[in-house]
Design a protein around this motif. Sequence first.
Motif, PDB file in Angstrom:
ATOM      1  N   ARG A  68       9.578  -0.636   7.091  1.00 32.71           N
ATOM      2  CA  ARG A  68       9.601   0.679   6.456  1.00 32.71           C
ATOM      3  C   ARG A  68      10.718   1.545   7.053  1.00 32.71           C
ATOM      4  N   THR A  93      -0.388   6.895   7.831  1.00 35.09           N
ATOM      5  CA  THR A  93      -0.331   5.468   7.502  1.00 35.09           C
ATOM      6  C   THR A  93      -1.710   4.942   7.147  1.00 35.09           C
ATOM      7  N   CYS A  94      -2.728   5.450   7.883  1.00 35.33           N
ATOM      8  CA  CYS A  94      -4.099   4.969   7.655  1.00 35.33           C
ATOM      9  C   CYS A  94      -4.652   5.477   6.328  1.00 35.33           C
ATOM     10  N   ASP A  95      -4.484   6.752   6.051  1.00 41.85           N
ATOM     11  CA  ASP A  95      -5.260   7.382   4.985  1.00 41.85           C
ATOM     12  C   ASP A  95      -4.446   7.973   3.840  1.00 41.85           C
ATOM     13  N   ARG A 105       0.844  -1.199   0.000  1.00 49.87           N
ATOM     14  CA  ARG A 105       0.000   0.000   0.000  1.00 49.87           C
ATOM     15  C   ARG A 105       0.884   1.256   0.000  1.00 49.87           C
ATOM     16  N   GLU A 106       2.110   1.080   0.491  1.00 48.72           N
ATOM     17  CA  GLU A 106       3.070   2.191   0.500  1.00 48.72           C
ATOM     18  C   GLU A 106       4.066   2.062  -0.654  1.00 48.72           C
ATOM     19  N   ALA A 164      -2.706   6.645   1.520  1.00 51.50           N
ATOM     20  CA  ALA A 164      -2.828   5.954   0.230  1.00 51.50           C
ATOM     21  C   ALA A 164      -4.077   6.354  -0.558  1.00 51.50           C
ATOM     22  N   PHE A 165      -5.028   7.016   0.126  1.00 53.97           N
ATOM     23  CA  PHE A 165      -6.216   7.490  -0.607  1.00 53.97           C
ATOM     24  C   PHE A 165      -5.892   8.710  -1.483  1.00 53.97           C
TER      25      PHE A 165
END
Lengths: 308, 308
Positions: free
Chosen positions: A303, B137-139, A26-27, B141-142
Amino acid sequence: MTEKIYKVIMIGAGPSSLTAAVYTTREDIDTVIYEKATVGGLAAITDKVDNYPGFPEGIEGYQLAQQLEKQAKRFGAVIEYGTVDSIRDEGKYKVVKVDGTEIKAQAVLIATGSSYGKINVPGEEEYYGKGVHYCATCDGAFYKGKRLVVVGGGNSAIQEAIYLSGFASHIDLLVRSTVKASDVLQKKLQKLVDEGKITIHLDTLTDEIVAVEGKVTHTKVTKKGKSSNVNADGVFIFAGLKPNTAFLNGSGVELDDVGFIKTDLKLQTNIPGIFASGDVRSGSTMQIASAVGEGATVAHSIREYLQE
Amino acid sequence: MTEKIYKVIMIGAGPSSLTAAVYTTREDIDTVIYEKATVGGLAAITDKVDNYPGFPEGIEGYQLAQQLEKQAKRFGAVIEYGTVDSIRDEGKYKVVKVDGTEIKAQAVLIATGSSYGKINVPGEEEYYGKGVHYCATCDGAFYKGKRLVVVGGGNSAIQEAIYLSGFASHIDLLVRSTVKASDVLQKKLQKLVDEGKITIHLDTLTDEIVAVEGKVTHTKVTKKGKSSNVNADGVFIFAGLKPNTAFLNGSGVELDDVGFIKTDLKLQTNIPGIFASGDVRSGSTMQIASAVGEGATVAHSIREYLQE
């Protein structure tokens, strides 16, 4: 042609590495997972998972495994089938040998899990997860008010038999030779024997686990050459838990006395850039929830390592 | 009338304690959870959770929270609403004061989480989770290929801005006074400024977050008395993370410098029988997956403690 160097190689495609891969990919940290048998690990071959948070009515193990796989792939994780033979630390990168071919990565996550010790009798494999179990915490609660057989005489067998006596109406404990457990455990066990909750069968070999119409009904046992049946709705086998770490021989990765991988709080092994999480880690609770939690934690640590 | 002594009191009904409660109640360890606001904690007020393992397409935060609650209740967990004022250790049992009433338990789990530091401007609360975020980290990637505003000038703001630059097409960094971060971070930041990925606005106050038809479009800022607009598809605010531990004043529970609870590897605090897990714990990764994993681990530790 330039040789490809991955950011991360993960070994074993169980819940822990699939979670870690959700985070890394995702990263945009490119990640490949090598799996030698079943994606989802032990979870995938568990009949019903009742205590993985988020599924109020429980979920079938293979279904959960498929969903974890789908999620990791959605963000770009690559899953390859192959058996890892060895790991070698070259400092800046690590060399992982898969089916004889050397593959390089900056970081490696070992999440190969552990395997339950088997007693190798008829019925054991056939009814696994459907009457035959290896994890009391996972499956004990399915047997409230039922009759159980527990196989084993070591510390963990006695501890789990005591634990299972909180659910079961009665437990027959089948011990090959004699009970070999700590004084504290023996005392607790004796108390349950006195209360009629547990019956101990010493010098007793478990020969077969028998089911009628797919439902476990009894075990066939032999004591001093004489055969008999012991009735049970379920059979829990505690013949030791073996970490899948044989391929680490000579790698320099530090293991504990039993062979589980030692890590620090960030889940890094003694070798910088080599991490471990899930059931293969020393101190693990052997729960899917914990394996998944460690997957998120170790992804953070990876990471950080890659950024340095 | 005999006074009731619970086996376990859990404080805060977020993912970590709801998971722990699945485990304890499934083993018939009677458990009560006290929650002062929202069951599900920060997860419940998160718009979409993309990285909680098991939901390949993501899940809405309130939906996940409801499922965790339902699962814990299914096994018998009791959730009560009330504010915990204090904890007192009496050795064999702990006294938890809830809205002035003293309640006793053999073990206590503190899982009160942490709260994001707010800048208290119009739009901040209204668009939380829908354009306004506190967790990269949570958001992060949006926001692939999108324009972002990052508010803050401390270590964590700079670190997260650098991280977010991996997703965003461009970042405007709004700093109230000057950047206060480590040399390493400042150097990395400068590199991104040189590449045109990040623009730093010093001495800049963020006045308002503005949305058109529910979609964040820009922030209103003031620099040296002059107002202007900074366009953005999303705003990340890093104004510190505050552990919810004020009620522990005088309890003897050991905290780190910032106020998070210190634990050992078994997630026990310095006081035997008092445990901590999830976002309130020193060293936590602030991820739902980790909170859940720690919930499973701490339930094991609590069981061990109660058996002794």
